[in-house]
Design a protein around this motif. Sequence first.
Motif, short mmCIF file in Angstrom:
data_model
loop_
_atom_site.label_atom_id
_atom_site.label_comp_id
_atom_site.label_asym_id
_atom_site.label_seq_id
_atom_site.Cartn_x
_atom_site.Cartn_y
_atom_site.Cartn_z
N UNK A 1 1.14 -1.60 -0.02
CA UNK A 1 0.04 0.23 0.09
C UNK A 1 0.88 1.07 -0.34
N UNK A 2 1.82 1.18 0.35
CA UNK A 2 2.97 2.40 0.87
C UNK A 2 3.50 2.81 -0.48
N UNK A 3 2.68 1.75 -2.37
CA UNK A 3 4.01 1.90 -3.31
C UNK A 3 3.31 2.18 -4.19
N UNK A 4 2.13 2.18 -3.73
CA UNK A 4 0.73 3.21 -4.98
C UNK A 4 0.09 3.94 -4.91
N UNK A 5 -0.14 4.30 -6.14
CA UNK A 5 -1.15 5.51 -6.17
C UNK A 5 -2.37 5.22 -6.18
N UNK A 6 -2.90 4.58 -7.14
CA UNK A 6 -3.91 3.68 -7.01
C UNK A 6 -3.68 1.51 -6.22
N UNK A 7 -4.75 1.27 -5.49
CA UNK A 7 -4.87 -0.01 -5.54
C UNK A 7 -6.31 0.10 -5.11
N UNK A 8 -6.85 -1.75 -5.36
CA UNK A 8 -7.75 -2.37 -6.24
C UNK A 8 -7.96 -3.74 -5.27
N UNK A 9 -8.62 -3.25 -4.77
CA UNK A 9 -9.12 -4.39 -3.84
C UNK A 9 -10.42 -5.51 -4.64
N UNK A 10 -10.32 -6.91 -4.64
CA UNK A 10 -11.36 -8.07 -5.79
C UNK A 10 -11.12 -9.39 -4.65
N UNK A 11 -12.29 -8.96 -3.94
CA UNK A 11 -12.33 -10.13 -2.41
C UNK A 11 -13.55 -9.57 -2.24
N UNK A 12 -13.76 -10.24 -0.93
CA UNK A 12 -15.02 -10.88 -0.39
C UNK A 12 -14.83 -9.04 1.13
#
Length: 186
Positions: free
Chosen positions: A3-14
């Motif tokens: 998380x500390x390295x990216x400007x966009x995160x995408x969680x695809x989970x429950x």
Amino acid sequence: DLLSRHDVIHFSCHGTCDFYDPLKNCLKLAVGSEFTVRDAIDAIKRQRRLAILSACSVGIPGSAIPDEVVGFPGSLLEAGFQGVIAPLWPVSAKATLLLLTRFYDCWRGDRLDPRIALRNAQKWLRDTTNAEKRNYFARISAESDKRSTLAKRLVSIMDEPIQLQGPHSRSFSAPFWWAAFQYVGV
């Protein structure tokens, strides 16, 4: 850690939503681990562009403190994200895959603002026929080797009888399919 390295995160989970203790709202990650609202507040310490939470109901705020919006979207905004996309109710994996693939094309490909890209993707999912969707993903598959595996999967989804009621039908026109995802932020 990523998380500390990216400007966009995408969680695809429950995901789970706790109306009475929203700090316990969580994303179910691999190997039984969880990522809670509290974890999000602690983990993200600088400005980020966008968080996409493709997990059922994690866009719902808690109800214990009605004058404060506590939940994943509000917590990620507080932690430094400019925007968050999250669903307000349990979502279909197939409809979500179609919607978010189109969202990314609108956002990254057409360079639209994320809130406009999401709205365009929602209208596209709602208004296009099954044949138009299938043709769209077939075009993607033919145009790009990097995306061909995903595009072929999307074409196969549109070929499945349960979704494909006919080429001129609009199988995803009901709000249940396209309206769950909201954009929160600037």
